[in-house]
Design a protein around this motif. Structure first.
Motif, PDB file in Angstrom:
ATOM      1  N   ILE A 102       0.873  -1.183   0.000  1.00  0.00           N
ATOM      2  CA  ILE A 102       0.000   0.000   0.000  1.00  0.00           C
ATOM      3  C   ILE A 102       0.909   1.233   0.000  1.00  0.00           C
ATOM      4  O   ILE A 102       1.848   1.292   0.799  1.00  0.00           O
ATOM      5  N   PRO A 103       0.668   2.198  -0.881  1.00  0.00           N
ATOM      6  CA  PRO A 103       1.485   3.421  -0.830  1.00  0.00           C
ATOM      7  C   PRO A 103       1.307   4.123   0.521  1.00  0.00           C
ATOM      8  O   PRO A 103       0.294   3.929   1.199  1.00  0.00           O
ATOM      9  N   ARG A 104       2.305   4.949   0.917  1.00  0.00           N
ATOM     10  CA  ARG A 104       2.242   5.568   2.241  1.00  0.00           C
ATOM     11  C   ARG A 104       1.374   6.819   2.294  1.00  0.00           C
ATOM     12  O   ARG A 104       1.013   7.293   3.357  1.00  0.00           O
ATOM     13  N   TYR A 105       1.087   7.382   1.126  1.00  0.00           N
ATOM     14  CA  TYR A 105       0.368   8.663   1.117  1.00  0.00           C
ATOM     15  C   TYR A 105      -1.128   8.463   1.316  1.00  0.00           C
ATOM     16  O   TYR A 105      -1.717   7.509   0.820  1.00  0.00           O
TER      17      TYR A 105
ATOM     18  N   GLU B  86     -18.966   5.565   4.619  1.00  0.00           N
ATOM     19  CA  GLU B  86     -18.237   4.953   5.743  1.00  0.00           C
ATOM     20  C   GLU B  86     -16.754   4.856   5.401  1.00  0.00           C
ATOM     21  O   GLU B  86     -16.152   3.780   5.396  1.00  0.00           O
ATOM     22  N   LEU B  87     -16.193   5.990   5.115  1.00  0.00           N
ATOM     23  CA  LEU B  87     -14.802   6.053   4.646  1.00  0.00           C
ATOM     24  C   LEU B  87     -14.260   7.408   5.040  1.00  0.00           C
ATOM     25  O   LEU B  87     -14.952   8.418   4.864  1.00  0.00           O
ATOM     26  N   TRP B  88     -13.075   7.457   5.651  1.00  0.00           N
ATOM     27  CA  TRP B  88     -12.565   8.768   6.043  1.00  0.00           C
ATOM     28  C   TRP B  88     -11.236   9.167   5.415  1.00  0.00           C
ATOM     29  O   TRP B  88     -10.859  10.311   5.439  1.00  0.00           O
ATOM     30  N   GLU B  89     -10.550   8.215   4.816  1.00  0.00           N
ATOM     31  CA  GLU B  89      -9.350   8.587   4.059  1.00  0.00           C
ATOM     32  C   GLU B  89      -9.050   7.487   3.062  1.00  0.00           C
ATOM     33  O   GLU B  89      -9.604   6.386   3.138  1.00  0.00           O
ATOM     34  N   LYS B  90      -8.148   7.794   2.127  1.00  0.00           N
ATOM     35  CA  LYS B  90      -7.787   6.775   1.133  1.00  0.00           C
ATOM     36  C   LYS B  90      -6.313   6.881   0.802  1.00  0.00           C
ATOM     37  O   LYS B  90      -5.696   7.939   0.981  1.00  0.00           O
ATOM     38  N   SER B  91      -5.746   5.786   0.323  1.00  0.00           N
ATOM     39  CA  SER B  91      -4.337   5.788  -0.074  1.00  0.00           C
ATOM     40  C   SER B  91      -4.202   6.470  -1.436  1.00  0.00           C
ATOM     41  O   SER B  91      -5.115   6.434  -2.251  1.00  0.00           O
TER      42      SER B  91
ATOM     43  N   LEU C  34      -8.495   2.851   3.891  1.00  0.00           N
ATOM     44  CA  LEU C  34      -7.667   2.559   2.722  1.00  0.00           C
ATOM     45  C   LEU C  34      -8.295   3.089   1.435  1.00  0.00           C
ATOM     46  O   LEU C  34      -7.602   3.455   0.497  1.00  0.00           O
ATOM     47  N   GLY C  35      -9.611   3.170   1.418  1.00  0.00           N
ATOM     48  CA  GLY C  35     -10.305   3.507   0.176  1.00  0.00           C
ATOM     49  C   GLY C  35     -10.562   2.236  -0.610  1.00  0.00           C
ATOM     50  O   GLY C  35     -10.316   1.125  -0.134  1.00  0.00           O
ATOM     51  N   ASN C  36     -11.046   2.426  -1.822  1.00  0.00           N
ATOM     52  CA  ASN C  36     -11.380   1.299  -2.680  1.00  0.00           C
ATOM     53  C   ASN C  36     -10.197   1.003  -3.589  1.00  0.00           C
ATOM     54  O   ASN C  36      -9.905   1.772  -4.497  1.00  0.00           O
ATOM     55  N   THR C  37      -9.549  -0.113  -3.328  1.00  0.00           N
ATOM     56  CA  THR C  37      -8.387  -0.475  -4.146  1.00  0.00           C
ATOM     57  C   THR C  37      -8.786  -1.316  -5.355  1.00  0.00           C
ATOM     58  O   THR C  37      -7.952  -2.002  -5.949  1.00  0.00           O
ATOM     59  N   TYR C  38     -10.044  -1.271  -5.716  1.00  0.00           N
ATOM     60  CA  TYR C  38     -10.537  -1.929  -6.924  1.00  0.00           C
ATOM     61  C   TYR C  38     -10.180  -3.419  -6.940  1.00  0.00           C
ATOM     62  O   TYR C  38     -10.617  -4.158  -6.085  1.00  0.00           O
ATOM     63  N   SER C  39      -9.336  -3.832  -7.882  1.00  0.00           N
ATOM     64  CA  SER C  39      -8.993  -5.260  -7.943  1.00  0.00           C
ATOM     65  C   SER C  39      -8.408  -5.744  -6.633  1.00  0.00           C
ATOM     66  O   SER C  39      -8.533  -6.912  -6.268  1.00  0.00           O
ATOM     67  N   GLY C  40      -7.749  -4.830  -5.928  1.00  0.00           N
ATOM     68  CA  GLY C  40      -7.071  -5.213  -4.694  1.00  0.00           C
ATOM     69  C   GLY C  40      -7.987  -5.336  -3.495  1.00  0.00           C
ATOM     70  O   GLY C  40      -7.567  -5.829  -2.435  1.00  0.00           O
ATOM     71  N   ALA C  41      -9.241  -4.887  -3.612  1.00  0.00           N
ATOM     72  CA  ALA C  41     -10.074  -4.696  -2.421  1.00  0.00           C
ATOM     73  C   ALA C  41     -10.241  -5.954  -1.559  1.00  0.00           C
ATOM     74  O   ALA C  41      -9.748  -6.010  -0.433  1.00  0.00           O
ATOM     75  N   SER C  42     -10.948  -6.971  -2.073  1.00  0.00           N
ATOM     76  CA  SER C  42     -11.117  -8.154  -1.218  1.00  0.00           C
ATOM     77  C   SER C  42      -9.807  -8.947  -1.061  1.00  0.00           C
ATOM     78  O   SER C  42      -9.549  -9.497   0.013  1.00  0.00           O
ATOM     79  N   PRO C  43      -8.931  -8.993  -2.087  1.00  0.00           N
ATOM     80  CA  PRO C  43      -7.653  -9.695  -1.881  1.00  0.00           C
ATOM     81  C   PRO C  43      -6.785  -9.072  -0.773  1.00  0.00           C
ATOM     82  O   PRO C  43      -6.177  -9.799   0.009  1.00  0.00           O
ATOM     83  N   ILE C  44      -6.705  -7.747  -0.704  1.00  0.00           N
ATOM     84  CA  ILE C  44      -5.908  -7.143   0.381  1.00  0.00           C
ATOM     85  C   ILE C  44      -6.597  -7.427   1.714  1.00  0.00           C
ATOM     86  O   ILE C  44      -5.950  -7.712   2.725  1.00  0.00           O
ATOM     87  N   GLY C  45      -7.948  -7.377   1.714  1.00  0.00           N
ATOM     88  CA  GLY C  45      -8.694  -7.738   2.921  1.00  0.00           C
ATOM     89  C   GLY C  45      -8.344  -9.146   3.366  1.00  0.00           C
ATOM     90  O   GLY C  45      -8.151  -9.419   4.563  1.00  0.00           O
ATOM     91  N   LEU C  46      -8.204 -10.053   2.399  1.00  0.00           N
ATOM     92  CA  LEU C  46      -7.829 -11.438   2.726  1.00  0.00           C
ATOM     93  C   LEU C  46      -6.454 -11.493   3.380  1.00  0.00           C
ATOM     94  O   LEU C  46      -6.242 -12.236   4.344  1.00  0.00           O
TER      95      LEU C  46
ATOM     96  N   SER D  21     -13.105   7.679  -2.926  1.00  0.00           N
ATOM     97  CA  SER D  21     -12.777   6.291  -2.583  1.00  0.00           C
ATOM     98  C   SER D  21     -11.678   5.663  -3.426  1.00  0.00           C
ATOM     99  O   SER D  21     -10.913   4.852  -2.915  1.00  0.00           O
ATOM    100  N   ALA D  22     -11.561   6.056  -4.693  1.00  0.00           N
ATOM    101  CA  ALA D  22     -10.620   5.355  -5.596  1.00  0.00           C
ATOM    102  C   ALA D  22      -9.196   5.466  -5.073  1.00  0.00           C
ATOM    103  O   ALA D  22      -8.641   6.554  -4.976  1.00  0.00           O
ATOM    104  N   SER D  23      -8.583   4.330  -4.736  1.00  0.00           N
ATOM    105  CA  SER D  23      -7.284   4.370  -4.071  1.00  0.00           C
ATOM    106  C   SER D  23      -6.333   3.360  -4.696  1.00  0.00           C
ATOM    107  O   SER D  23      -6.565   2.876  -5.792  1.00  0.00           O
ATOM    108  N   ALA D  24      -5.247   3.056  -3.998  1.00  0.00           N
ATOM    109  CA  ALA D  24      -4.199   2.224  -4.583  1.00  0.00           C
ATOM    110  C   ALA D  24      -3.704   1.183  -3.595  1.00  0.00           C
ATOM    111  O   ALA D  24      -3.547   1.458  -2.410  1.00  0.00           O
ATOM    112  N   GLY D  25      -3.461  -0.018  -4.111  1.00  0.00           N
ATOM    113  CA  GLY D  25      -2.920  -1.088  -3.282  1.00  0.00           C
ATOM    114  C   GLY D  25      -2.813  -2.361  -4.097  1.00  0.00           C
ATOM    115  O   GLY D  25      -3.330  -2.431  -5.213  1.00  0.00           O
TER     116      GLY D  25
END
Lengths: 130, 351, 385
Positions: free
Chosen positions: B14-17, B40-45, B267-279, B156-160
């Motif tokens: 996950i990027p640090r920013y 239900e989101l307060w910041e994003k990467s 984290l925001g919505n990492t799109y393809s990464g969303a449920s996999p990073i959650g895993l 929401s659109a974020s990176a991870g």
């Protein structure tokens, strides 16, 4: 950036492959065809370890045009366990927090892009340990 | 007898920013509290300009290899799912494979299916291993997605990225059941040569996300003969903080099962990464024997379902490289909208 | 080997010479050098030029300059060793005459740097560094010297004021050089507060972008009287050494081995010690460079060069006068011309025609010309014959 030029550096830039002299053990990054220390011509390929120690750094405010959007950016030299020293950008850290002697780790990043349409030159940068 | 296969090593990046909802809302004159409540989101990467789906994938892949305890050269397939592949033509997977030393004897193609491209890569890789054709394969979900400036997606659109080494030896999470639920549903798209995606507003909810996610989930329950209480953990695609919680509750899961894998609020919505990073966040704390219920969602639209069973080996790998919550919560750097706009190339400059 | 003498010198006032082309710059300096002598013709010409290709799109420099100098079919070669191109050209000319191959050799240097933007100049100059392992990552020349400066300051406790003292001293000298690009007095405070270029180096730590050329005429010492009534200046020592082009591959960031070795060679050839040298021109492309070079030449122990400048030891009236001309800092730094112009200054000093910046009783002089961040260095020692 002509693509062949980007491609031939991949072993160094992507995987930090270095050449270790089979005779005297000196390590070179990037590889060489003849050992600078003993003149031997056979080497083993090794990978430089991922963490190095910063021995000096600067913050560049007037870069070449392809780095304009990133300016100012920090550039440092790290020394690695294998004995090699490498120059790269120091990112993800405020300039005021950079200190000579600190440990930094290698991360895979875009280093240069050939405009908006050309090839992307990937490689290594230094980031603080997490 | 089919052979047991599963995750041998996993890793995230996950990027640090980070940018806060307030900072984006301020720029567009929007009401931050209502966005925070609604999403239900307060910041994003935010990825810096030198990060893209490929660089995030490489770092996640290195961690996955470390946990798998194998060399890059042992990887025989490389599939990356992303909707933000840096090149329109030229694979991302070749770069990652080259960076981890998986070349040249490696199968590779990039996947694209909005936010479910990553789980499709996971499924394909599992099946390649299961067929016995390869010993180890790498599946990666990585995105650096963009929402149009001022659009709800911008919050929401974020990176991870998350990477998984799949194999049949030294498994840390065995795959028990999989499913997929897919229809042609134009809820969200980006046409060629367009910079930002468009979406169908409220059409992205009920007929899209909820229909496919519950469709896949119910299919998984049926196939496996399980019920929500059979699982310690559940993770769903999470375009915002609200949807996964709501869909989980609709299916009968409890908050405690879902909270660990629901990263979107910070984290925001990492799109393809969303449920996999959650895993990956769940695997970081899961215990041997735990079962994990996972359903992804990708617009267009479809959902992939997985039931994982955690093995004894999980204890050996959880702490050998950086955990997902560490990436999520430590050494964060908050940026203002100007820096964000610069990082994401939203400022128009001459060539 | 024959003894070799410099019998004529020529350059022009350096600066942003918008109206002068690459070829005009060189020919003007060359004609001035020829006019300083009575030579009937030239046998061979060496031209130091770092990158005519990147600055003005012109390579094949030897031929175009021979033609425009009116020297039909003259044997002419461009010599390149980055910013040490001029010094390297002088070394070639010296060898050409010493060997007996030619009698009258014109050694010139030229760079036309203002026909590209500042970015373009930064890019062109950076080609003197390791393209794939420094420049690819964003290194610039100020950046590389900044890495040296920080390492030096942290190791030896050198201060911001001490770096600035070098710039102040060289600009004081430049005030007395009518050919200098920036004839202006500086204060330590002005340098300290100037715009940051590459931390810790500021704009006034850096030599400028300059258009300029320089030329001199060499001949066998035995024939010097035929061509000039002025005292011939004999080249008594010549040394050149290289080092890894990448700064990170050096033994140490705070020393310059190529400078030390090239100086040792030249001193040995001349049969002199560093204490015998009365006046020196060194390659102060950045303030830190002059400090480290003064140590590498053996004038001061490692870590003491910065203080020596503050104490006035390198002023015109000091023990080791450095850059009486104003140095690259004030006189300007048209890269290919610099090494030749350093020799011209020593000729003026040894002839006793340096005016207000004249070092008293200057009998033996030295030049040190550096390529890149220390990847090459050329040293010459001269004395009044």
């Amino acid at each position: 950036m002509f693509p062949a030029r980007v491609a031939r550096e991949m072993p160094h830039r992507y995987r930090l492959e270095a050449a270790k002299c089979k005779k005297c053990g000196a390590v070179f990054f990037p590889h060489r065809l003849i050992c600078r220390e003993c003149g031997h011509r056979e080497f083993d390929t090794i990978n430089v370890s991922a963490i190095g120690k910063l021995i000096s750094y600067t913050v560049i405010h007037t870069p070449a045009s392809q780095f304009k959007d990133e300016s100012p950016f920090a550039l440092g030299i790290c020394e690695f366990l294998e004995g090699v020293k490498i120059t790269a950008q120091v990112v993800d850290i405020a300039a005021a927090d950079i200190k000579t002697g600190m440990d930094l780790q290698i991360e895979f990043r875009r280093v240069q892009t050939d405009g908006h349409a050309g090839v992307i030159g990937y490689g290594y940068k230094f980031v603080p340990l997490i | 007898m089919t052979r047991k296969v599963g995750i041998v090593g996993y890793g995230a990046h996950i990027p640090r920013y980070r940018i806060k909802v307030e900072e984006i809302a301020k720029t567009w004159g929007a009401d931050a509290p209502s966005y925070k409540r609604g999403l239900e989101l307060w910041e994003k990467s935010v990825p810096p300009p030198d990060c893209d789906a490929i660089t995030l994938a490489v770092e996640a892949a290195k961690r996955a290899l470390k946990r798998a305890g194998i060399k890059g050269s042992q990887i025989s397939s490389m599939y990356i799912g992303s909707e933000s592949h840096p090149y329109a033509v030229k694979p991302s997977g070749t770069v990652v494979a080259e960076a981890i030393g998986a070349v040249p004897f490696c199968r590779c193609a990039d996947y694209e299916f909005a936010c479910k491209a990553g789980t499709e890569a996971m499924y394909t890789t599992l099946m390649l291993v299961k067929s016995g054709d390869i010993e180890y394969g790498m599946a990666i979900a990585a995105d650096t997605s963009q929402g149009a400036p001022g659009d709800a997606l911008e919050y929401s659109a974020s990176a991870g990225a998350a990477a998984f080494v799949m194999g049949a030896e030294n498994i840390v999470a065995e795959i028990e059941y999989t499913t997929s639920f897919m229809t042609d549903t134009p809820d969200f798209w980006r046409r060629e040569h367009q910079f930002y995606p468009q979406h169908g507003g409220r059409y992205t909810g009920e007929p899209a996300y909820f229909k496919h996610t519950t469709g896949a989930a119910k299919s998984l329950f049926e196939k496996s003969g399980t019920k929500p209480s059979d699982f310690q953990w559940a993770v769903f695609h999470q375009p915002n903080g609200k949807f996964p919680m709501r869909v989980g509750q609709m299916l009968g899961f409890k908050k405690e099962q879902m909270e660990r894998g629901r990263l979107t609020p910070r984290l925001g919505n990492t799109y393809s990464g969303a449920s996999p990073i959650g895993l990956t966040a769940i695997l970081d704390v899961a215990k041997p024997g735990d079962r994990i219920f996972m359903v992804s969602y990708g617009s267009g639209a479809g959902s992939d379902g997985f039931i994982w069973r955690v093995t004894e080996r999980i204890k050996e790998v959880q702490n050998i490289t950086t955990q997902t919550f560490t990436l999520l919560d430590e050494k964060k750097v908050y940026i203002d909208y100007g820096t964000y706009a610069k990082f994401r190339h939203k400022i128009i400059k001459n060539d | 080997m024959r003894d070799v003498a410099i019998v004529g010198v020529g350059m022009q006032k350096w600066g942003e010479l918008w109206e002068k082309s690459f070829r005009d710059l060189f020919v003007e300096a060359a004609l001035n050098a020829i006019s300083d002598t009575k030579v009937p013709k030239i046998d061979h010409m060496y031209i130091g030029c770092m990158t005519g290709g990147l600055f003005v799109g012109q390579e094949h420099v030897g031929s175009i300059m021979a033609d425009y100098l009116g020297q039909k079919h003259l044997a002419a070669t461009r010599v390149e060793s980055a910013c040490a191109s001029g010094g390297a050209a002088l070394r070639c000319g010296f060898i050409e005459v010493a060997s007996g191959m030619s009698d009258i050799v014109l050694v010139g240097g030229v760079e036309k740097m203002t026909d590209v933007s500042g970015d373009g100049a930064t890019y062109a100059l950076a080609t003197a560094a390791d393209q794939e392992y420094e420049v690819f990552h964003g290194a610039t020349f100020p950046g590389l010297y900044a890495l040296m400066a920080r390492a030096y300051m942290e190791r030896y406790g050198a201060t911001r004021d001490q770096l600035s003292a070098v710039a102040v001293k060289n600009h004081d000298n430049g005030l007395n050089n009518p050919n200098a690009q920036y004839q202006m007095k500086l204060t330590v405070q002005q340098v300290n507060e100037s715009v940051m270029v590459a931390d810790p180096l500021r704009i006034l730590d850096c030599s400028p972008i300059t258009d300029g050329a320089a030329a001199l005429i060499l001949c066998p010492l035995s024939r010097a009287k035929e061509f000039s009534d002025k005292p011939p200046i004999k080249i008594i020592g010549c040394g050149m050494a290289t080092d890894s082009i990448a700064l990170h591959d050096r033994r140490d960031l705070t020393s310059l081995d190529a400078v030390r070795i090239s100086a040792e060679q030249a001193l040995k050839m001349a049969g002199k010690k560093i204490g015998d040298i009365n006046v020196t021109e060194v390659h102060d492309c950045f303030t830190i460079a002059e400090i480290i070079v003064s140590e590498a030449l053996g004038m001061f122990p490692a870590g003491k060069g910065a203080l020596a400048c503050v104490n006035g030891e390198t002023r015109v009236e000091g023990k080791f006068p450095i850059n009486a001309s104003g140095g690259l800092k004030s006189k300007g730094h048209p890269v290919g011309a610099t090494g030749v112009a350093q020799a011209i200054e020593i000729v003026h000093q040894l002839r006793g025609e340096a005016g207000k910046r004249q070092v008293k009783n200057a009998k033996i002089g030295m030049t040190q010309n550096m390529g890149g961040s220390g990847g090459s260095s050329v040293v010459h020692i001269m004395e009044v014959a």
